[in-house]
Design a protein around this motif. Structure first.
Motif, PDB file in Angstrom:
ATOM      1  N   ASP A  22       1.451 -11.184  -9.757  1.00 54.54           N
ATOM      2  CA  ASP A  22       0.200 -10.989 -10.490  1.00 54.54           C
ATOM      3  C   ASP A  22      -0.092  -9.511 -10.752  1.00 54.54           C
ATOM      4  OD1 ASP A  22      -2.163 -11.760 -11.758  1.00 54.54           O
ATOM      5  OD2 ASP A  22      -3.332 -11.559  -9.925  1.00 54.54           O
ATOM      6  N   LEU A  23       0.161  -8.663  -9.751  1.00 52.28           N
ATOM      7  CA  LEU A  23      -0.162  -7.239  -9.875  1.00 52.28           C
ATOM      8  C   LEU A  23       1.057  -6.368 -10.166  1.00 52.28           C
ATOM      9  CD1 LEU A  23      -2.765  -6.802  -6.970  1.00 52.28           C
ATOM     10  CD2 LEU A  23      -3.178  -7.338  -9.372  1.00 52.28           C
ATOM     11  N   GLY A  24       2.230  -6.986 -10.256  1.00 53.04           N
ATOM     12  CA  GLY A  24       3.436  -6.226 -10.550  1.00 53.04           C
ATOM     13  C   GLY A  24       3.846  -5.288  -9.421  1.00 53.04           C
ATOM     14  N   LEU A  25       3.702  -5.741  -8.174  1.00 51.25           N
ATOM     15  CA  LEU A  25       4.025  -4.916  -7.009  1.00 51.25           C
ATOM     16  C   LEU A  25       5.416  -5.240  -6.497  1.00 51.25           C
ATOM     17  CD1 LEU A  25       0.649  -5.256  -5.054  1.00 51.25           C
ATOM     18  CD2 LEU A  25       1.286  -3.530  -6.761  1.00 51.25           C
ATOM     19  N   ASN A  26       5.996  -4.293  -5.733  1.00 53.70           N
ATOM     20  CA  ASN A  26       7.274  -4.560  -5.081  1.00 53.70           C
ATOM     21  C   ASN A  26       7.040  -4.927  -3.615  1.00 53.70           C
ATOM     22  OD1 ASN A  26       6.967  -2.095  -3.580  1.00 53.70           O
ATOM     23  ND2 ASN A  26       7.824  -0.954  -5.316  1.00 53.70           N
ATOM     24  N   VAL A  27       8.127  -5.232  -2.902  1.00 48.21           N
ATOM     25  CA  VAL A  27       8.022  -5.686  -1.512  1.00 48.21           C
ATOM     26  C   VAL A  27       7.368  -4.633  -0.629  1.00 48.21           C
ATOM     27  CG1 VAL A  27       9.346  -6.321   0.545  1.00 48.21           C
ATOM     28  CG2 VAL A  27       9.974  -7.266  -1.680  1.00 48.21           C
ATOM     29  N   SER A  28       7.750  -3.371  -0.800  1.00 45.31           N
ATOM     30  CA  SER A  28       7.205  -2.292   0.033  1.00 45.31           C
ATOM     31  C   SER A  28       5.701  -2.129  -0.168  1.00 45.31           C
ATOM     32  CB  SER A  28       7.912  -0.967  -0.280  1.00 45.31           C
ATOM     33  OG  SER A  28       9.276  -1.037   0.036  1.00 45.31           O
ATOM     34  N   GLN A  29       5.256  -2.267  -1.412  1.00 38.83           N
ATOM     35  CA  GLN A  29       3.826  -2.127  -1.687  1.00 38.83           C
ATOM     36  C   GLN A  29       3.017  -3.260  -1.060  1.00 38.83           C
ATOM     37  OE1 GLN A  29       4.318  -1.828  -6.025  1.00 38.83           O
ATOM     38  NE2 GLN A  29       3.329   0.194  -5.961  1.00 38.83           N
ATOM     39  N   VAL A  30       3.541  -4.468  -1.139  1.00 42.43           N
ATOM     40  CA  VAL A  30       2.848  -5.601  -0.520  1.00 42.43           C
ATOM     41  C   VAL A  30       2.863  -5.460   1.000  1.00 42.43           C
ATOM     42  CG1 VAL A  30       2.883  -8.097  -0.182  1.00 42.43           C
ATOM     43  CG2 VAL A  30       3.274  -7.153  -2.449  1.00 42.43           C
ATOM     44  N   GLN A  31       3.990  -5.002   1.549  1.00 39.48           N
ATOM     45  CA  GLN A  31       4.077  -4.799   2.985  1.00 39.48           C
ATOM     46  C   GLN A  31       3.047  -3.773   3.462  1.00 39.48           C
ATOM     47  OE1 GLN A  31       5.441  -6.173   5.502  1.00 39.48           O
ATOM     48  NE2 GLN A  31       4.821  -4.605   6.977  1.00 39.48           N
ATOM     49  N   LEU A  32       2.780  -2.772   2.643  1.00 44.34           N
ATOM     50  CA  LEU A  32       1.805  -1.753   3.022  1.00 44.34           C
ATOM     51  C   LEU A  32       0.405  -2.342   3.172  1.00 44.34           C
ATOM     52  CD1 LEU A  32       1.321   1.202   3.674  1.00 44.34           C
ATOM     53  CD2 LEU A  32       1.018   1.643   1.213  1.00 44.34           C
ATOM     54  N   THR A  33       0.093  -3.396   2.410  1.00 40.85           N
ATOM     55  CA  THR A  33      -1.217  -4.025   2.556  1.00 40.85           C
ATOM     56  C   THR A  33      -1.357  -4.695   3.918  1.00 40.85           C
ATOM     57  OG1 THR A  33      -0.546  -6.160   1.583  1.00 40.85           O
ATOM     58  CG2 THR A  33      -1.338  -4.453   0.072  1.00 40.85           C
ATOM     59  N   LEU A  34      -0.228  -5.103   4.513  1.00 44.06           N
ATOM     60  CA  LEU A  34      -0.243  -5.647   5.875  1.00 44.06           C
ATOM     61  C   LEU A  34      -0.262  -4.528   6.907  1.00 44.06           C
ATOM     62  CD1 LEU A  34       2.400  -8.525   5.571  1.00 44.06           C
ATOM     63  CD2 LEU A  34      -0.078  -8.764   5.655  1.00 44.06           C
ATOM     64  N   SER A  35       0.595  -3.526   6.691  1.00 37.56           N
ATOM     65  CA  SER A  35       0.705  -2.428   7.657  1.00 37.56           C
ATOM     66  C   SER A  35      -0.597  -1.655   7.777  1.00 37.56           C
ATOM     67  CB  SER A  35       1.841  -1.476   7.249  1.00 37.56           C
ATOM     68  OG  SER A  35       3.074  -2.148   7.207  1.00 37.56           O
TER      69      SER A  35
END
Length: 381
Positions: A22-35
């Protein structure tokens, strides 16, 4: 209250691939929302702890819940990645207050083996979220979009805020004004307590395995094994069931055998899970069975280790229970978040990183236990 952390992390997990698209993010960017949630959850406790010791539990808890709700609403409204990270930070700062107050309350109301039992039960309750949240998150995301997850969290936080007005808060003795130099000195005194550091580091290692699995499981199940979000949610719940079963079924037993023996059991279970994962991977390849069985065993290890390590760290501190709980949470979640993130960044379509994570946790827990035993033996001479 204690469920805010679990729902804040686990409701969102199955929606990660949807958010990426939906937002055009990569794995690292999504992981940062968890970290960033883990880091802010840990650091925020250093602020909440002194506030609890100064004002009691009621004001910090209500303020934290308001911040949590605001973060959830901002997540619901946001389409910008930077605002998304800021909103996740607010969520974490809000959720950490509920955790500090819960641990402080247990430490003040109970003593001896009862502390171990109650903290183990408390951690077990927190893991009801991984059983319920992924399936609920999938349902909400598929029906109304991933933002619906955060609207649910806002409503959940609002309900917790209303409930907080009806709770009975035990008094904290010797409330004193907050002074920066005094707060820093008290934190230093807590860190200088060997027992606290031994068990806080142990808690961080247990948290590392849990966060590592939380972070990498969507990549393994959805991206690599091509399961649906619903299938992922069901499989993810199996590990939470293992944790809750051990926490509630063996809570009394864990209290009976003591903190150190529980951590030794935890270490053995982590080692067993990690080694078995590598063996099954070599024989069967990357399959559902390869992941589910070893992670089930390691979840049992987390159940033995998390409550006991928290108890061991908090037992020396009844006077500064708020600050001790805060510093414990900071160490636990910063260490767990950092090392758990490594698992994702090393992920290349293989289960090796999470297996190594389990093995490292098991071996390090055994080393810490050996050093603790050595120090205690020297003190008795």
């Amino acid at each position: 209250m204690i469920l805010l952390l679990g729902f804040g992390l686990d409701l969102y997990l199955p929606s990660e691939p949807i958010v990426m698209r939906d937002l055009g993010l990569n794995v690292s960017q999504v992981q940062l929302t968890l970290s960033i949630f883990m880091y802010c959850f840990g650091l925020g406790q250093l602020i909440v702890g002194p506030l609890v010791d100064r004002f009691g539990m009621q004001i910090p808890l209500k303020t934290s819940l308001i911040v949590f709700v605001l973060g959830c609403v901002l997540m619901y409204l946001s389409s910008d990645y930077k605002i998304l990270l800021f909103a996740r930070s607010l969520q974490a700062f809000g959720a950490c207050g509920a955790m500090v107050v819960s641990l402080t309350l247990v430490r003040l109301k109970f003593s001896g083996d009862e502390v171990t039992k109650m903290i183990t039960y408390l951690k077990g309750i927190s893991c009801l979220a991984p059983i319920i949240a992924p399936s609920l998150g999938v349902y909400l995301a598929l029906k109304w979009g991933w933002r619906a997850d955060f609207m649910f969290l806002a409503i959940f936080g609002g309900f917790a805020l209303i409930l907080s007005y009806f709770l009975q808060y035990p008094a904290i003795d010797n409330l004193a004004p907050i002074k920066r130099e005094n707060t820093l000195k008290e934190y230093i005194n807590i860190v200088n307590n060997r027992r606290f550091m031994v068990y806080s580091l142990s808690a961080g290692l247990v948290q590392m395995t849990m966060f590592g699995f939380f972070s990498i499981s969507p990549l393994i199940y959805i991206e690599t094994l091509k399961l649906t979000e619903v299938q992922f949610a069901l499989l993810f719940s199996i590990n939470a069931i293992a944790f809750v079963t051990i926490a509630f079924g063996c809570g009394g037993y864990i209290a009976k055998i003591g903190v150190d023996r529980s951590l030794q059991y935890s270490a053995v279970l982590f080692l067993t899970g990690g080694v078995l994962l590598l063996i099954l991977k070599a024989i069967l390849g990357l399959t559902i069975i390869t992941i589910v069985i070893p992670c089930f065993i390691s979840s049992a290890g987390a159940a033995f280790g998390l409550g006991s390590s928290n108890t061991g760290a908090l037992m020396p501190f009844k006077q500064n229970a708020g600050k001790a709980a805060a510093l414990l949470g900071c160490i636990e979640f910063i260490l767990g978040g950092y090392l758990g993130s490594w698992v994702v960044y090393e992920y290349i379509g293989s289960a090796h990183p999470i297996a190594i994570c389990f093995i490292i946790a098991g071996l390090t827990l055994l080393i810490i236990q050996y050093l603790q035993f050595t120090f205690v033996a020297r003190e008795k001479k």
